[in-house]
Structures are given as structure tokens and as C-alpha cells.
Design an enzyme around this catalytic site. Structure first.
Site, mmCIF file in Angstrom:
data_model
loop_
_atom_site.group_PDB
_atom_site.id
_atom_site.type_symbol
_atom_site.label_atom_id
_atom_site.label_comp_id
_atom_site.label_asym_id
_atom_site.label_seq_id
_atom_site.Cartn_x
_atom_site.Cartn_y
_atom_site.Cartn_z
ATOM 1 N N GLN A 1 4.226 -22.696 23.472
ATOM 2 C CA GLN A 1 2.777 -23.530 23.817
ATOM 3 C C GLN A 1 3.489 -24.708 23.750
ATOM 4 O O GLN A 1 3.707 -25.054 22.778
ATOM 5 C CB GLN A 1 1.764 -22.956 23.091
ATOM 6 C CG GLN A 1 0.596 -23.711 23.443
ATOM 7 C CD GLN A 1 -0.617 -23.819 22.487
ATOM 8 O OE1 GLN A 1 -0.564 -24.258 21.303
ATOM 9 N NE2 GLN A 1 -1.680 -23.134 22.883
ATOM 10 N N TYR B 1 -7.041 -31.343 22.369
ATOM 11 C CA TYR B 1 -5.785 -32.137 22.653
ATOM 12 C C TYR B 1 -5.670 -32.836 23.792
ATOM 13 O O TYR B 1 -6.681 -32.631 24.608
ATOM 14 C CB TYR B 1 -4.753 -31.148 22.152
ATOM 15 C CG TYR B 1 -4.703 -30.620 20.841
ATOM 16 C CD1 TYR B 1 -4.760 -31.628 19.708
ATOM 17 C CD2 TYR B 1 -4.976 -29.300 20.499
ATOM 18 C CE1 TYR B 1 -4.858 -31.009 18.375
ATOM 19 C CE2 TYR B 1 -5.144 -28.810 19.346
ATOM 20 C CZ TYR B 1 -5.163 -29.708 18.248
ATOM 21 O OH TYR B 1 -5.354 -29.079 16.953
ATOM 22 N N GLY C 1 -5.130 -13.811 16.682
ATOM 23 C CA GLY C 1 -4.466 -15.004 15.707
ATOM 24 C C GLY C 1 -4.534 -14.651 14.290
ATOM 25 O O GLY C 1 -3.240 -14.093 13.865
HETATM 26 C C1 LIG Z 1 -3.467 -21.300 11.249
HETATM 27 C C2 LIG Z 1 -3.687 -21.284 12.542
HETATM 28 C C3 LIG Z 1 -3.101 -22.201 13.516
HETATM 29 C C4 LIG Z 1 -3.574 -22.617 14.866
HETATM 30 N N1 LIG Z 1 -2.985 -23.042 15.772
HETATM 31 C C5 LIG Z 1 -2.877 -23.199 17.025
HETATM 32 C C6 LIG Z 1 -2.163 -23.870 17.804
HETATM 33 O O1 LIG Z 1 -1.198 -24.368 17.593
HETATM 34 N N2 LIG Z 1 -2.534 -23.730 19.281
HETATM 35 C C7 LIG Z 1 -3.576 -22.917 19.800
HETATM 36 O O2 LIG Z 1 -3.823 -23.231 20.940
HETATM 37 N N3 LIG Z 1 -4.376 -22.391 18.995
HETATM 38 C C8 LIG Z 1 -4.130 -22.471 17.430
HETATM 39 N N4 LIG Z 1 -4.739 -21.855 16.716
HETATM 40 C C9 LIG Z 1 -6.189 -21.041 17.254
HETATM 41 C C10 LIG Z 1 -5.733 -19.530 17.649
HETATM 42 O O3 LIG Z 1 -4.640 -19.708 18.775
HETATM 43 C C11 LIG Z 1 -6.871 -18.668 18.035
HETATM 44 O O4 LIG Z 1 -7.422 -19.265 19.215
HETATM 45 C C12 LIG Z 1 -7.876 -18.734 16.746
HETATM 46 O O5 LIG Z 1 -7.552 -18.176 15.493
HETATM 47 C C13 LIG Z 1 -8.867 -17.389 17.126
HETATM 48 O O6 LIG Z 1 -8.275 -16.277 17.199
HETATM 49 P P1 LIG Z 1 -8.644 -15.174 16.117
HETATM 50 O O7 LIG Z 1 -10.039 -15.052 15.699
HETATM 51 O O8 LIG Z 1 -8.066 -13.818 16.179
HETATM 52 O O9 LIG Z 1 -7.740 -15.952 14.779
HETATM 53 C C14 LIG Z 1 -4.632 -21.664 15.177
HETATM 54 C C15 LIG Z 1 -5.394 -20.830 14.684
HETATM 55 C C16 LIG Z 1 -4.941 -20.583 13.305
HETATM 56 C C17 LIG Z 1 -5.606 -19.541 12.134
#
Ligand SMILES: Cc1cc2nc3c(=O)[nH]c(=O)nc-3n(C[C@H](O)[C@H](O)[C@H](O)COP(=O)(O)O)c2cc1C
Length: 356
Positions: free
Chosen positions: A100, A182, A315
């Protein structure tokens, strides 16, 4: 296509996958200060190689695109060599991995950067809020510099060069992070884009940066099937203010209509503010649709069975369950995640969660 569930084999980005489970891109802040990924990251991604597809943490395509402490980049030979070790190790473990590209735009503080260049954005509007810096704790975001129209092709070329770098490092493909406030989303969103040139104002102008960046990434990759994208309409994060559903969906409808003919590897959609995001956007795209945001084994299976998505993105569950697909397969209990160690340096909370 009946009876698809999380454990049904699939195909995405020209790759056969053993399941429909995508590991979400997640910043974990374990890289070195110069943007080279750490050796620990090799272990971390190998532990998660059973995912149908891994999307890496957000990686800065260029020095000015890096805004957070200890996040990796992909523009120096050392960074490319670091990522090659990760890609090779994931492939040896039987996995598949896209990188990414996260260009933070205005979401930055100088203490987190290894360039003296100020942050860039569509408009010189400082984001409300604060971010962590190792040197000074929580700090305000820096005020960004507005890009001159003549500079935009150079910024787009940075994404193209990052694409060549990631593929040279052996990644299977790349993903444009056009979500979460972003740089690409700063162009999409009227609150952060007050430009009066061809990149601001009307919907067609606000989507232009994302469209041209994808075109450049596809040309650099030599194949649209190696380029994916993530969007998050209406997300309440990083001072994005897309509060009007009609206006917001008008922007994303125009964007998806413009890019569908490109035949991307996939579209990853994060559902946040609006409950009808998936229903609204899914009919607009013909490429694999990866839905993310708060899914469980049950809700992910239901989503796939209904035909509303082709892949489900997980995530937080992946942070503490490295072999998440195995646990889903066996009906095993999931280990709860620990937000306290999401962004802390070292192995604790990163590579020390055992498989079943
Ligand atoms: C620790 C952490 C770091 C994340 N960093 C990014 C990132 O670098 N790029 C991104 O697109 N989303 C990032 N996200 C969002 C996740 O990609 C995802 O969209 C979000 O956590 C929702 O999914 P979940 O409910 O399964 O956690 C991050 C989420 C978490 C928890």
C-alpha cells in the site's frame, strides 16, 4: 456463484488465493528512522502468509509522503532491499503480498520526517488535531504547502516510480491509499481541496489527481491487474469532513465510473460513516470488491453469501491472530487485540502472538 464463504478459494490481482480473506493495510511503526523496514517485519508478514492477500502497512512513495514515526518508505535502494526480503519470505511461505502506498499529504509533523521539505497538500490548510512524535510526544500537524499546478505531474511520477520500486522488490502488486484523509483523499474532499485549477472545484476536477495517479501506476506496472485502490467515503478521521451523503456519493460515483474501465486488481472499500456505502458503490465496479470495517467470521460469510463482496478485509483481528484463516477454518476462538501495542517499537504485540 452461490455458497461463497471466507474459506472459498478466490482470484485477485492475477493471483489464485486459498480463501477470500484480505489482511488490511496496517501501520505498525516498527521501521527504522530512515524508512527501511525492520527485520521483525519479515517475521510479522510471514506469520500472516495464510491470508488470501496481504496488503502491507502504508508505505511512503517518497520522503515528503512520510508523516508518522517509524513508518517505512520505498524510494531508496536500502528501502527496496528491505522490502525484497519481506516479499521473498512471504512468497517462500506460500503467501501473496501487495504494497500500500500511503502519501500522508498534510497529515505530518516535522519531527517524524527525514526530509526538511514541508508537507504538501492540495491547499495550505492545517489539519485539526494532533499526532504522536517520538521526540516531543503529541504535536499539532504542520501547516502544509499548497502544490503548484506545475508540480502535480512530479508528485504523480513519485507514485509511478514507487510502483516500479515495489515490483522490483518482488511485491505482487501495489495499492493506492485514497482513503483515511491522506493526500489522494485530500484532493477528493471539498473541505481539504480549495483549488481553483483543473484539480479542484468540480467533482471531475477533484477526482483528477486520483485518476491520473492510477493511470501512472498502471503504466509503470505494465498491467492494471497489479494496481488496487482503497477508499473510505465519509470517514471521520484526520479532519476529513464528508458529512453530506449525497455530495459524497456523487464524488465517489464519478470516481468509480472514471476508473472502472481501467480494470484494477481490486477496489477495497472501508465502510465508516454511511451505512449504505457497499450497496451504493458495489454496482459501479466490475473488478473484485473487497469490503472492510468491523467484519467478523459471521458477518464476513454473510456478506460473501449475499454477493455484495468478493473478498472481506480484516484489520485488527489479524494483529493478534496471525493465522486468522486457520482459526476461522477450525472455529477456534480469536485472541483479543491490544491497541496499546499497535504502534509501539519492538516485538511485543507485533510478532509474539503464537499461531494455534
Ligand atoms: C493499527 C492499525 C493501523 C492501520 N493502518 C492503516 C494503514 O496504514 N493504511 C490503511 O489503509 N488503513 C489502516 N488502518 C485501517 C485498516 O486497514 C482497516 O480499514 C480498519 O482497521 C477496519 O478494519 P477492522 O475493523 O477489521 O480492523 C489501520 C488500522 C489499524 C487497527
Amino acid at each position: 456463484m452461490a455458497n461463497i464463504n471466507l474459506l472459498t478459494p478466490g482470484r485477485i490481482g492475477g493471483l489464485d488465493t486459498p480463501n477470500r480473506i484480505m489482511m488490511a493495510p496496517m501501520t505498525r511503526s516498527r521501521a527504522h528512522d530512515d524508512g527501511v523496514p525492520s527485520e521483525l517485519a519479515i517475521t510479522y508478514y510471514v506469520q500472516r502468509a495464510s491470508a488470501g492477500l496481504i496488503a502491507t502497512e502504508g508505505v511512503a512513495p517518497t520522503a515528503v509522503g512520510r508523516g508518522y514515526a517509524r513508518t517505512p518508505s520505498i524510494h531508496t535502494p536500502q528501502q527496496i532491499a528491505g522490502w525484497k526480503k519481506i516479499a521473498d519470505a512471504v512468497h517462500a511461505a506460500g503467501g501473496r503480498i501487495f504494497m500500500q502506498f500511503m502519501h500522508v499529504g498534510r497529515i505530518a509533523n516535522s519531527a517524524n520526517r527525514y526530509t526538511a521539505e514541508p508537507p504538501i497538500a492540495p491547499s495550505a490548510i492545517k489539519a485539526e488535531g494532533q499526532m504522536w512524535t517520538d521526540a516531543n510526544g503529541m504535536q499539532d500537524f504542520d501547516t502544509p504547502r499548497a502544490l503548484e499546478t506545475s508540480e502535480i505531474p512530479g508528485v504523480i511520477e513519485d507514485f509511478a516510480q514507487a510502483t516500479r520500486n515495489a515490483l522490483a522488490a518482488g511485491l505482487d502488486g501495489v495499492e493506492l491509499h485514497a482513503a483515511s484523509g491522506y493526500l489522494p483523499m485530500q484532493f477528493l474532499s471539498p473541505h481539504t481541496n480549495r483549488r481553483t485549477d483543473a484539480y479542484g472545484g468540480s467533482v471531475n476536477n477533484r477526482i483528477r489527481f486520483v485518476v491520473e495517479t492510477l493511470q501512472a501506476m498502471i503504466a509503470a506496472a505494465g498491467s492494471s491487474g497489479k494496481v488496487g485502490m482503497k477508499i473510505s467515503p465519509g470517514i471521520v478521521f484526520n479532519d476529513i469532513q464528508e458529512t453530506d451523503p449525497a455530495e459524497t456519493f456523487a464524488t465517489y460515483t464519478a470516481l468509480l465510473k472514471a476508473i472502472d474501465p481501467m480494470k484494477l486488481a481490486y477496489l477495497h472499500v472501508l465502510q465508516s460513516a454511511f451505512s449504505n456505502t457497499f450497496e451504493t458503490l458495489r454496482p459501479l465496479v466490475s473488478v473484485p470488491f473487497a469490503a472492510g470495517g468491523g467484519f467478523t467470521f459471521e458477518s464476513g460469510n454473510a456478506m460473501l453469501a449475499s454477493g455484495q463482496a468478493d473478498f472481506i478485509v480484516f484489520g485488527k483481528p489479524f494483529t493478534s491472530n496471525p493465522d486468522l484463516p486457520v482459526r476461522f477454518d477450525k472455529g477456534a476462538a480469536l485472541t483479543p487485540f491490544t491497541p496499546e501495542t499497535f504502534y509501539t517499537p519492538g516485538a511485543k504485540g507485533y510478532t509474539d502472538y503464537p499461531p494455534l
